[in-house]
Design an enzyme around this catalytic site. Structure first.
Site, PDB file in Angstrom:
ATOM      1  N   ARG A  23      32.913   6.490  -1.882  1.00 27.63           N
ATOM      2  CA  ARG A  23      32.326   7.748  -2.365  1.00 27.63           C
ATOM      3  C   ARG A  23      31.166   8.206  -1.507  1.00 27.63           C
ATOM      4  O   ARG A  23      30.811   9.374  -1.475  1.00 27.63           O
ATOM      5  CB  ARG A  23      31.824   7.588  -3.805  1.00 27.63           C
ATOM      6  N   ARG A  58       2.567  18.884   9.356  1.00 24.10           N
ATOM      7  CA  ARG A  58       1.892  19.094   8.073  1.00 24.10           C
ATOM      8  C   ARG A  58       0.859  17.986   7.918  1.00 24.10           C
ATOM      9  O   ARG A  58       1.174  16.822   8.070  1.00 24.10           O
ATOM     10  CB  ARG A  58       2.877  19.046   6.910  1.00 24.10           C
ATOM     11  N   HIS A  61      -3.450  15.532   4.840  1.00 20.14           N
ATOM     12  CA  HIS A  61      -3.804  15.931   3.478  1.00 20.14           C
ATOM     13  C   HIS A  61      -4.194  14.757   2.581  1.00 20.14           C
ATOM     14  O   HIS A  61      -3.719  13.640   2.759  1.00 20.14           O
ATOM     15  CB  HIS A  61      -2.615  16.634   2.820  1.00 20.14           C
ATOM     16  N   LYS A  71       0.631   7.898  -2.901  1.00 22.03           N
ATOM     17  CA  LYS A  71       1.848   8.654  -2.605  1.00 22.03           C
ATOM     18  C   LYS A  71       2.967   7.690  -2.230  1.00 22.03           C
ATOM     19  O   LYS A  71       2.733   6.664  -1.601  1.00 22.03           O
ATOM     20  CB  LYS A  71       1.650   9.581  -1.402  1.00 22.03           C
ATOM     21  N   TYR A 131       7.759  13.736  -1.861  1.00 25.30           N
ATOM     22  CA  TYR A 131       6.480  13.111  -2.175  1.00 25.30           C
ATOM     23  C   TYR A 131       6.437  12.820  -3.673  1.00 25.30           C
ATOM     24  O   TYR A 131       6.680  13.714  -4.483  1.00 25.30           O
ATOM     25  CB  TYR A 131       5.302  14.044  -1.900  1.00 25.30           C
ATOM     26  N   ASP A 142      -8.240  19.485  -3.517  1.00 31.24           N
ATOM     27  CA  ASP A 142      -7.311  19.398  -2.402  1.00 31.24           C
ATOM     28  C   ASP A 142      -8.091  19.496  -1.094  1.00 31.24           C
ATOM     29  O   ASP A 142      -8.963  20.343  -0.954  1.00 31.24           O
ATOM     30  CB  ASP A 142      -6.306  20.547  -2.508  1.00 31.24           C
TER      31      ASP A 142
END
EC number: 5.1.3.13
Length: 178
Positions: A23, A58, A61, A71, A131, A142
């Site tokens: 599968r 990116r 952060h 995370k 994430y 932030d």
């Protein structure tokens, strides 16, 4: 599932156990018992993903205390170079970073503790990065540091970077709360 330490304390590479048959494939990205065994976060409050073009960077952060978070990051489609910068002032690896390829092919995940900045460079178009985070997003807490301010060689001449990420302070200038 295997948990492999990196040179930065509490940053782990997670190697998923993969099952394949006619599968397709099935792999597990999280197991509470294994995470508890390594004293890792077992309560994630949000999960989200980004879709990135090739050459997108990116990062770097993080959220500030008291909304800082752990995370768990993985890539079900595409490929990235994932980067974690240790910003914990009392850490033996303060100011150091690790980078690792995460991809749909290698099925690796990375666990990132509080006090570390996170970012990545997408190596393929339409790369999906997932994430899972231990606190909900709070725009007032932030934050980040510039992606090009801590010694990482991103091996790219013209990255695609958001105005937000370009506007972060350099790592050396950032007043670190961790």
């Amino acid at each position: 599932m295997k948990t492999l330490p990196t040179r930065i304390k509490d940053v782990y590479i997670i190697k998923s156990k993969i099952r394949t048959d006619k599968r397709g494939a099935f792999y597990k990205t999280y197991n509470e018992n294994i995470f508890k065994e390594y004293n890792l976060c077992t309560e994630f409050k949000e999960s989200y993903y980004s879709i990135s073009k090739k050459d997108v960077i990116r990062g770097m952060h993080f959220q500030l205390p008291p909304f800082d978070h752990e995370k768990l990051v993985y890539v079900p489609k595409g490929k990235i170079i994932d980067v974690v910068l240790d910003m914990r002032k009392k850490s033996q690896t303060f100011g150091e970073y690790v980078d690792i390829e995460l991809s749909e092919k290698n099925k690796l995940s990375i666990y990132i503790p509080k006090g570390c900045a996170h970012g990545f460079k997408s190596l393929e178009d339409n790369t999906i990065t997932v994430y899972n985070v231990s606190t909900a997003y709070n725009p007032d807490y932030d934050s980040g540091v510039r992606w090009d301010s801590f010694g990482m060689d991103w091996e790219i001449d013209n990255p695609i970077v958001s105005n937000r990420d370009k506007g972060f302070k350099d790592f050396a200038e950032f007043r670190i709360p961790f």
